[in-house]
Scaffold this motif. Structure first.
Motif, PDB file in Angstrom:
ATOM      1  N   ASP A 214     -11.678  17.161 -26.938  1.00  0.00           N
ATOM      2  CA  ASP A 214     -10.561  16.363 -26.429  1.00  0.00           C
ATOM      3  C   ASP A 214      -9.380  16.344 -27.378  1.00  0.00           C
TER       4      ASP A 214
ATOM      5  N   HIS B 248      -4.714  16.324 -19.811  1.00  0.00           N
ATOM      6  CA  HIS B 248      -5.637  16.966 -20.747  1.00  0.00           C
ATOM      7  C   HIS B 248      -6.989  17.129 -20.047  1.00  0.00           C
TER       8      HIS B 248
ATOM      9  N   GLY C 183      -9.810  18.330 -21.028  1.00  0.00           N
ATOM     10  CA  GLY C 183     -10.965  17.953 -21.835  1.00  0.00           C
ATOM     11  C   GLY C 183     -11.230  16.464 -21.795  1.00  0.00           C
ATOM     12  N   VAL C 184     -10.180  15.663 -21.903  1.00  0.00           N
ATOM     13  CA  VAL C 184     -10.322  14.205 -21.832  1.00  0.00           C
ATOM     14  C   VAL C 184     -10.867  13.800 -20.471  1.00  0.00           C
TER      15      VAL C 184
ATOM     16  N   ARG D  58     -14.647  14.852 -20.116  1.00  0.00           N
ATOM     17  CA  ARG D  58     -15.597  14.113 -20.940  1.00  0.00           C
ATOM     18  C   ARG D  58     -15.795  12.698 -20.403  1.00  0.00           C
TER      19      ARG D  58
END
Length: 367
Positions: A58, A101, A103-104, A107
């Motif tokens: 992230d 984002h 990745g954020v 996750r």
């Protein structure tokens, strides 16, 4: 069926993972490690009763190391990233909530999906304001780890407020003077959650310098100057070192090793930063300690080092000492009474922490 818990592990340094594994091994219920853990050997992480929920990276998009593990080698540790996103319109309850984002987004979705599937009794958050607040939104009780330093900014205080209880992985004697009373009252001071103390070993003449995964590592020229300034002692260095040049005959570079505890036990003096892992090693082995605190957000290492110095448990020097300063610092370090720092170590800390987690789960009605 016994409900399990989740344990979120932050990317900065290796201490968070070490704490999680140590306490999880003492728990009578299954535990899932949650974090960006792909860089670790699966066999070293996965143990009986210990599962892994791996999360995507992230860190800020565009960093050259994006996609690498947050818990990998020191060059991927994110030591130059302070955990803030720089967004002008970020809500005051968050430190890191960048827009667009993937990745954020992924996750957080994985954590929510895991919680919906497993119905955890508790999530230990070590550490993340955002994950602590997410867990509260998911209606899962949390034990939020509170690191040393001045953490009275709105995001930290809101995460502390959202927690069922707080966990400090250090003795109360090392806590900062500026901590609000209500935060102290909500905190379980677990003490050092690290490897058990080594059996007493006769210390030699060695000076042992340790660099961990969360910092910048050592500089060869600086280490060589220090060793030349104290030529009558062997200097042994563990962890990453950069630079090139001639090494004095009493300087030995070992890199990463698997027997750190044994090497600490044999040293006359331990030198290193003020991270929880190294301070715990010094305390657990009642080892004379010269602390060189590194700059960290919220004064985490500097405030802890100041507390150690006030107790007479360590000699403290801000920044890497000059060559001229080393002889005096070594003399002062060797003159310390090691029983003072040894008195900060509680052998039952890991078992007591596990018992505290169990008691907290029973209090929330999930025993």
């Amino acid at each position: 069926m016994t409900s399990g818990i989740g344990w979120y592990v932050h990317h900065q340094g290796a201490g968070h993972l070490q704490r999680a594994r140590a306490v999880a091994a003492a728990l009578p219920r299954p535990c899932t490690l949650i974090g960006t853990l792909a860089a670790f050997d699966a066999g070293a992480i996965a143990r009986p009763g210990l599962d892994v929920l791996d999360l995507p990276d992230d860190r800020p998009l565009g960093r050259p190391d994006i996609g690498g593990s947050e818990l990998g080698d020191s060059d991927l540790s994110g030591s130059d990233f302070d955990g803030r996103d720089g967004e002008a319109g970020r809500p005051e309850a968050f430190h890191y909530a960048p827009l667009n984002h993937p990745g954020v987004r992924t996750r957080m979705a994985r954590i929510a999906d895991w919680a919906a599937r497993t119905d955890p009794a508790l999530i230990v958050v070590d550490v993340s304001v955002e994950v602590a607040l997410l867990a509260r939104l998911l209606s899962v009780p949390t034990l939020v780890v509170r690191l040393a330093g001045t953490r009275t900014d709105p995001p930290h205080l809101e995460a502390f407020r959202s927690a069922t209880r707080l966990l400090a992985p250090f003795p109360e004697a090392l806590d900062g003077a500026g901590v609000p009373d209500w935060v102290r009252a909500k905190t379980h001071y677990a003490g050092f959650l690290a490897a058990p103390a080594q059996a007493a070993a006769e210390a030699g003449d060695d000076i042992l310098v340790v660099f961990g995964r969360g910092g910048a590592g050592g500089d060869l020229a600086d280490l060589a100057a220090a060793a030349r300034a104290v030529p009558d002692r062997p200097w042994h260095v563990l962890g990453p070192v950069t630079g090139s040049g001639d090494l004095p005959s009493n300087l030995h570079l070992h890199g990463w090793v698997g027997d750190v505890e044994a090497r600490v036990a044999q040293a006359a003096l331990l030198i290193g930063g003020g991270g929880d892992g190294l301070v715990a090693l010094a305390a657990g082995q009642a080892k004379r300690f010269l602390c060189l605190p590194e700059e960290r957000a919220y004064g985490e290492q500097t405030e802890k080092a100041e507390a150690l110095q006030m107790l007479g448990a360590a000699i403290v020097h801000r920044g890497w000492p000059s060559a001229e300063a080393w002889p005096g610092l070594i003399r002062a370090g060797l003159a310390l009474d090691p029983s003072i720092i040894g008195g900060l170590y509680r052998p039952s800390a890991i078992q007591d922490c596990a018992a505290t987690i169990e008691a907290l789960i029973r209090q929330t009605g999930r025993g």
